[in-house]
Design a protein around this motif. Structure first.
Motif, mmCIF file in Angstrom:
data_model
loop_
_atom_site.group_PDB
_atom_site.id
_atom_site.type_symbol
_atom_site.label_atom_id
_atom_site.label_comp_id
_atom_site.label_asym_id
_atom_site.label_seq_id
_atom_site.Cartn_x
_atom_site.Cartn_y
_atom_site.Cartn_z
ATOM 1 N N GLY A 195 -13.870 19.811 22.324
ATOM 2 C CA GLY A 195 -14.527 20.613 21.320
ATOM 3 C C GLY A 195 -15.849 20.066 20.848
ATOM 4 O O GLY A 195 -16.624 20.762 20.191
ATOM 5 N N LYS A 196 -16.139 18.812 21.170
ATOM 6 C CA LYS A 196 -17.366 18.170 20.695
ATOM 7 C C LYS A 196 -18.174 17.575 21.834
ATOM 8 O O LYS A 196 -19.324 17.174 21.637
ATOM 9 C CB LYS A 196 -16.992 17.083 19.677
ATOM 10 N N GLY A 197 -17.585 17.506 23.027
ATOM 11 C CA GLY A 197 -18.301 16.945 24.159
ATOM 12 C C GLY A 197 -18.357 15.434 24.177
ATOM 13 O O GLY A 197 -19.123 14.851 24.944
ATOM 14 N N CYS A 198 -17.555 14.769 23.340
ATOM 15 C CA CYS A 198 -17.561 13.303 23.295
ATOM 16 C C CYS A 198 -16.607 12.736 24.351
ATOM 17 O O CYS A 198 -15.539 13.292 24.598
ATOM 18 C CB CYS A 198 -17.112 12.794 21.929
ATOM 19 N N LEU A 199 -17.003 11.597 24.935
ATOM 20 C CA LEU A 199 -16.183 10.911 25.927
ATOM 21 C C LEU A 199 -16.030 9.452 25.521
ATOM 22 O O LEU A 199 -17.022 8.748 25.335
ATOM 23 C CB LEU A 199 -16.834 11.011 27.307
ATOM 24 N N SER A 200 -14.787 9.018 25.380
ATOM 25 C CA SER A 200 -14.478 7.628 25.066
ATOM 26 C C SER A 200 -13.684 7.037 26.218
ATOM 27 O O SER A 200 -13.143 7.772 27.054
ATOM 28 C CB SER A 200 -13.658 7.544 23.771
ATOM 29 N N TYR A 201 -13.566 5.721 26.246
ATOM 30 C CA TYR A 201 -12.945 5.057 27.404
ATOM 31 C C TYR A 201 -12.018 3.929 26.962
ATOM 32 O O TYR A 201 -12.251 3.262 25.954
ATOM 33 C CB TYR A 201 -14.030 4.498 28.336
ATOM 34 N N MET A 202 -10.974 3.725 27.779
ATOM 35 C CA MET A 202 -10.101 2.572 27.609
ATOM 36 C C MET A 202 -9.859 1.929 28.970
ATOM 37 O O MET A 202 -9.458 2.604 29.916
ATOM 38 C CB MET A 202 -8.765 2.958 26.966
ATOM 39 N N VAL A 203 -10.151 0.629 29.034
ATOM 40 C CA VAL A 203 -9.876 -0.177 30.226
ATOM 41 C C VAL A 203 -8.624 -0.986 29.935
ATOM 42 O O VAL A 203 -8.536 -1.664 28.905
ATOM 43 C CB VAL A 203 -11.054 -1.127 30.538
ATOM 44 N N LEU B 93 -20.063 7.403 34.259
ATOM 45 C CA LEU B 93 -19.174 7.902 33.213
ATOM 46 C C LEU B 93 -19.967 7.917 31.903
ATOM 47 O O LEU B 93 -20.178 6.873 31.294
ATOM 48 C CB LEU B 93 -17.943 6.999 33.077
ATOM 49 N N PRO B 94 -20.448 9.077 31.461
ATOM 50 C CA PRO B 94 -21.278 9.146 30.262
ATOM 51 C C PRO B 94 -20.453 9.191 28.977
ATOM 52 O O PRO B 94 -19.220 9.324 29.019
ATOM 53 C CB PRO B 94 -22.054 10.445 30.461
ATOM 54 N N ALA B 95 -21.136 9.107 27.835
ATOM 55 C CA ALA B 95 -20.454 9.184 26.544
ATOM 56 C C ALA B 95 -20.347 10.613 26.025
ATOM 57 O O ALA B 95 -19.679 10.847 25.019
ATOM 58 C CB ALA B 95 -21.173 8.308 25.515
ATOM 59 N N HIS B 96 -21.018 11.556 26.695
ATOM 60 C CA HIS B 96 -20.952 12.962 26.292
ATOM 61 C C HIS B 96 -21.093 13.868 27.506
ATOM 62 O O HIS B 96 -21.599 13.442 28.542
ATOM 63 C CB HIS B 96 -22.065 13.314 25.292
ATOM 64 N N PHE B 97 -20.656 15.104 27.338
ATOM 65 C CA PHE B 97 -21.024 16.157 28.283
ATOM 66 C C PHE B 97 -21.533 17.337 27.464
ATOM 67 O O PHE B 97 -21.237 17.472 26.279
ATOM 68 C CB PHE B 97 -19.858 16.554 29.189
ATOM 69 N N MET B 98 -22.323 18.174 28.092
ATOM 70 C CA MET B 98 -22.965 19.270 27.383
ATOM 71 C C MET B 98 -22.357 20.632 27.705
ATOM 72 O O MET B 98 -22.220 21.489 26.853
ATOM 73 C CB MET B 98 -24.462 19.316 27.747
ATOM 74 N N GLN C 257 -16.204 13.974 6.570
ATOM 75 C CA GLN C 257 -16.489 13.570 7.944
ATOM 76 C C GLN C 257 -16.360 14.760 8.895
ATOM 77 O O GLN C 257 -17.175 14.924 9.807
ATOM 78 C CB GLN C 257 -15.533 12.448 8.367
ATOM 79 N N THR C 258 -15.344 15.590 8.667
ATOM 80 C CA THR C 258 -15.164 16.776 9.504
ATOM 81 C C THR C 258 -16.375 17.691 9.398
ATOM 82 O O THR C 258 -16.885 18.190 10.414
ATOM 83 C CB THR C 258 -13.891 17.528 9.083
ATOM 84 N N GLU C 259 -16.847 17.915 8.185
ATOM 85 C CA GLU C 259 -18.010 18.779 7.986
ATOM 86 C C GLU C 259 -19.249 18.206 8.662
ATOM 87 O O GLU C 259 -20.047 18.932 9.248
ATOM 88 C CB GLU C 259 -18.271 18.981 6.489
ATOM 89 N N MET C 260 -19.417 16.893 8.608
ATOM 90 C CA MET C 260 -20.576 16.252 9.242
ATOM 91 C C MET C 260 -20.594 16.500 10.747
ATOM 92 O O MET C 260 -21.647 16.677 11.353
ATOM 93 C CB MET C 260 -20.546 14.737 8.993
ATOM 94 N N GLU C 261 -19.416 16.521 11.347
ATOM 95 C CA GLU C 261 -19.329 16.593 12.805
ATOM 96 C C GLU C 261 -19.221 18.020 13.346
ATOM 97 O O GLU C 261 -19.254 18.207 14.567
ATOM 98 C CB GLU C 261 -18.129 15.782 13.300
ATOM 99 N N ILE C 262 -19.072 19.011 12.478
ATOM 100 C CA ILE C 262 -18.902 20.379 12.948
ATOM 101 C C ILE C 262 -20.100 20.802 13.795
ATOM 102 O O ILE C 262 -21.247 20.531 13.468
ATOM 103 C CB ILE C 262 -18.740 21.343 11.759
ATOM 104 N N GLY C 263 -19.812 21.466 14.906
ATOM 105 C CA GLY C 263 -20.878 21.952 15.763
ATOM 106 C C GLY C 263 -20.868 21.278 17.118
ATOM 107 O O GLY C 263 -20.086 20.358 17.380
ATOM 108 N N PRO C 264 -21.755 21.720 18.020
ATOM 109 C CA PRO C 264 -21.754 21.204 19.382
ATOM 110 C C PRO C 264 -22.429 19.839 19.485
ATOM 111 O O PRO C 264 -23.131 19.397 18.571
ATOM 112 C CB PRO C 264 -22.591 22.251 20.132
ATOM 113 N N ASN C 265 -22.213 19.185 20.619
ATOM 114 C CA ASN C 265 -22.919 17.955 20.930
ATOM 115 C C ASN C 265 -24.377 18.278 21.249
ATOM 116 O O ASN C 265 -24.675 19.216 21.968
ATOM 117 C CB ASN C 265 -22.228 17.297 22.135
ATOM 118 N N ARG C 266 -25.280 17.461 20.703
ATOM 119 C CA ARG C 266 -26.712 17.699 20.951
ATOM 120 C C ARG C 266 -27.423 16.389 21.302
ATOM 121 O O ARG C 266 -28.494 16.083 20.774
ATOM 122 C CB ARG C 266 -27.365 18.327 19.725
#
Length: 375
Positions: free
Chosen positions: A128-136, A291-296, A362-371
């Protein structure tokens, strides 16, 4: 007919498995056009809730009978009411539990690959936000890169895998989402790393993430090597994991490149961006998997739901990596910047530790697409 709740996790599976879905989005037109649930095989009808208060008879013929219909609103209430009206009109219908608020916060962990000596690499996809996180993961230990603020997702996943989180990294000081990195470190006793050039104003302790730093995870000695790669921010740092994967943060995406303006320094940092993309990355092995931190856009997802592509393929296909003239590059970047992320200055303040908003804020701050990308 029945009204059935559909969770964000169930919608995510439809996205990843390329299933069809018809979405009746009852938010206002501007909200829908700015940000909606993206799917490979999704169809949409946007009718604001207030236009449906007198009934849904006019839209019933527009709703398909051969696929699931999901009603979506901001927080759930309006979609449930509309779904009940659709049901009363004789149609089976779903509503999205928690609305777009829940869609924005959902994370889907997907295994990217096995690593040397039995290790594993996971990508956490925030659709929903286009964020990508990772765990090794390797032999009872874990490292996390670019965690979003939903810290329990990562700590619970580590418990499921029976591993101890030892290292937490942020590739840069994020401006479009709130980082969970230092909070995970505080909760687990892990070391939190942040690039010092991005951390001049932070008000908490951290371990400097310097160029050339190598961290080993587990007894099998999976290496995470840091590569200074400024341009999105002045401190942006990439990672090479297990000599196979290049975690690019917000410098390089599958379909675009990082924007250099979120600290108001586009003209200053665009040169750093070109230096990273056209020199530093060109010196790396083309077989590395980016492996990026976001996708669009949803098209950046692979068939298994991961966002990943060979570096050599990006050199051939990504327009941002194929602009010969430095002047043309500068103009392409600075002339094609999308709108700033919502509340990005406040988000930077949160990630510096200067302000501590509550969960709703925090939810309100993050609302919307990744830019994060240049268009």
């Amino acid at each position: 007919m029945t009204v059935i709740k559909m969770t964000a996790a169930e919608v995510a599976r439809k996205v990843i498995e390329n299933q069809s879905l018809f979405i009746l989005d009852v938010r206002n037109k501007d909200a829908f056009e700015d940000w909606k649930i993206e799917g490979h095989s999704f169809d949409y009808l946007n009718i604001p809730y207030f236009d449906l208060l007198d009934g849904v008879d006019e839209i019933i013929p527009q709703l398909p009978t051969d696929k699931d219909v999901l009603v979506v609103c901001a927080k759930e209430g309006s979609s449930l009411m509309v779904a009940e009206m659709v049901s009363e009109a004789g149609r089976d219908v779903f509503y999205l539990e928690g609305g777009m608020k829940s869609w924005s916060s959902y994370l889907e962990p997907i295994k990217v690959s096995d690593l040397t000596g039995g290790g594993e690499l996971y990508q956490f996809v925030r659709l929903g936000k286009g964020c990508l996180s990772y765990m090794v993961i390797s032999e009872g230990e874990a490292a996390i890169i670019d965690a979003v603020r939903f810290t329990e997702v990562f700590t619970n996943f580590a418990k499921e895998k029976n591993v101890e989180i030892k290292h937490v990294f942020d590739t840069h000081l994020h401006a479009d989402h709130i980082s969970g990195g230092r909070h995970i470190a505080e909760a687990t006793g892990a070391t939190y790393y942040l690039p010092p050039k991005d951390a001049e104003e932070v008000v908490f302790d951290y371990t400097p993430l310097e160029d050339g730093l190598t961290v080993k995870v587990g007894a099998s000695q999976i290496e995470i090597g840091a590569l200074y790669s400024p341009g999105h921010t002045i401190g942006s740092t990439s990672f090479i994991v297990d000599s196979k994967y290049l975690l690019t943060g917000d410098i390089l995406f599958i379909d675009s490149i990082g924007r250099p303006d979120l600290a108001g320094l586009a003209e200053d940092w665009v040169g750093d961006l070109r230096e990273t993309l056209y020199r530093r990355y060109r010196e790396l092995a083309e077989d590395l998997i980016v492996l990026p931190a976001h996708f669009m856009i949803i098209e950046e997802l692979n068939e298994d739901g991961t966002v990943a592509k060979r570096l050599g393929d990006l050199f051939a296909e990504n327009h941002g990596l194929n602009i010969e003239s430095e002047e043309d590059f500068r103009h392409t970047v600075t002339d094609n910047l999308p709108p700033q992320p919502n509340a990005y200055e406040q988000i930077r303040q949160v990630n510096m530790g200067k302000i501590t908003p509550d969960t709703d804020e925090q939810t309100e701050m993050e609302i919307g697409p990744n830019r994060c990308a240049v268009r």
